[in-house]
Design a protein around this motif. Sequence first.
Motif, PDB file in Angstrom:
ATOM      1  N   PHE A  13       0.814  -1.214   0.000  1.00 31.73           N
ATOM      2  CA  PHE A  13       0.000   0.000   0.000  1.00 31.73           C
ATOM      3  C   PHE A  13       0.850   1.268   0.000  1.00 31.73           C
ATOM      4  O   PHE A  13       0.470   2.272  -0.606  1.00 31.73           O
ATOM      5  CB  PHE A  13      -0.995  -0.015   1.163  1.00 31.73           C
ATOM      6  N   MET A  14       2.012   1.236   0.631  1.00 25.61           N
ATOM      7  CA  MET A  14       2.917   2.386   0.592  1.00 25.61           C
ATOM      8  C   MET A  14       3.469   2.605  -0.818  1.00 25.61           C
ATOM      9  O   MET A  14       3.800   3.732  -1.188  1.00 25.61           O
ATOM     10  CB  MET A  14       4.067   2.212   1.588  1.00 25.61           C
ATOM     11  N   MET A  15       3.554   1.557  -1.584  1.00 29.10           N
ATOM     12  CA  MET A  15       4.046   1.686  -2.958  1.00 29.10           C
ATOM     13  C   MET A  15       3.101   2.515  -3.813  1.00 29.10           C
ATOM     14  O   MET A  15       3.543   3.167  -4.758  1.00 29.10           O
ATOM     15  CB  MET A  15       4.287   0.311  -3.588  1.00 29.10           C
ATOM     16  N   GLU A  16       1.815   2.531  -3.490  1.00 35.50           N
ATOM     17  CA  GLU A  16       0.898   3.399  -4.233  1.00 35.50           C
ATOM     18  C   GLU A  16       1.306   4.855  -4.022  1.00 35.50           C
ATOM     19  O   GLU A  16       1.328   5.644  -4.960  1.00 35.50           O
ATOM     20  CB  GLU A  16      -0.555   3.165  -3.804  1.00 35.50           C
ATOM     21  N   PHE A  17       1.635   5.213  -2.780  1.00 35.02           N
ATOM     22  CA  PHE A  17       2.109   6.572  -2.527  1.00 35.02           C
ATOM     23  C   PHE A  17       3.438   6.812  -3.234  1.00 35.02           C
ATOM     24  O   PHE A  17       3.647   7.880  -3.829  1.00 35.02           O
ATOM     25  CB  PHE A  17       2.259   6.835  -1.032  1.00 35.02           C
TER      26      PHE A  17
END
Length: 146
Positions: A13-17
């Motif tokens: 999910f941090m990779m989306e940011f």
Amino acid sequence: MWIHILVFFLTFFMMEFMAWFTHKYVMHGFLWNLHEDHHKKDHDSWFERNDTFFIFYAIVSISFFLLWQNNILELGLAIGLGIFAYGLTYFLVHDIFIHQRFKLFRNANNRYARAVRRAHKMHHKHIGKEKGECFGMLIVPFKYFK
């Protein structure tokens, strides 16, 4: 074990940011020369200079695998797999589903799929590096669901 699963999902999910940030400030910033051919089809090749960006994230992912393998970072495997899973998802959604670089997922027509396509189309309406919008991939502003 549970911490590894949690770290995997947090990383994903941090990779989306990270994708949003990299796309907005790096691809549409100082490395526009690599990303530009994704907006302006000024070439006949199937490959784009833009495709080189996956190499950066692959190196980061592999680095975390190596940190885990060499007993330097216990959570390295979970982080490396989270980055890899996001990269695979990005490839499936962006390159295959949206841009149809392979003729798959053509019939996906649910509400979310339409919103993702609309948001990406709005991103590509700007062929220059300024005035862009919708820099993310999986998280789409609500206005595109209408």
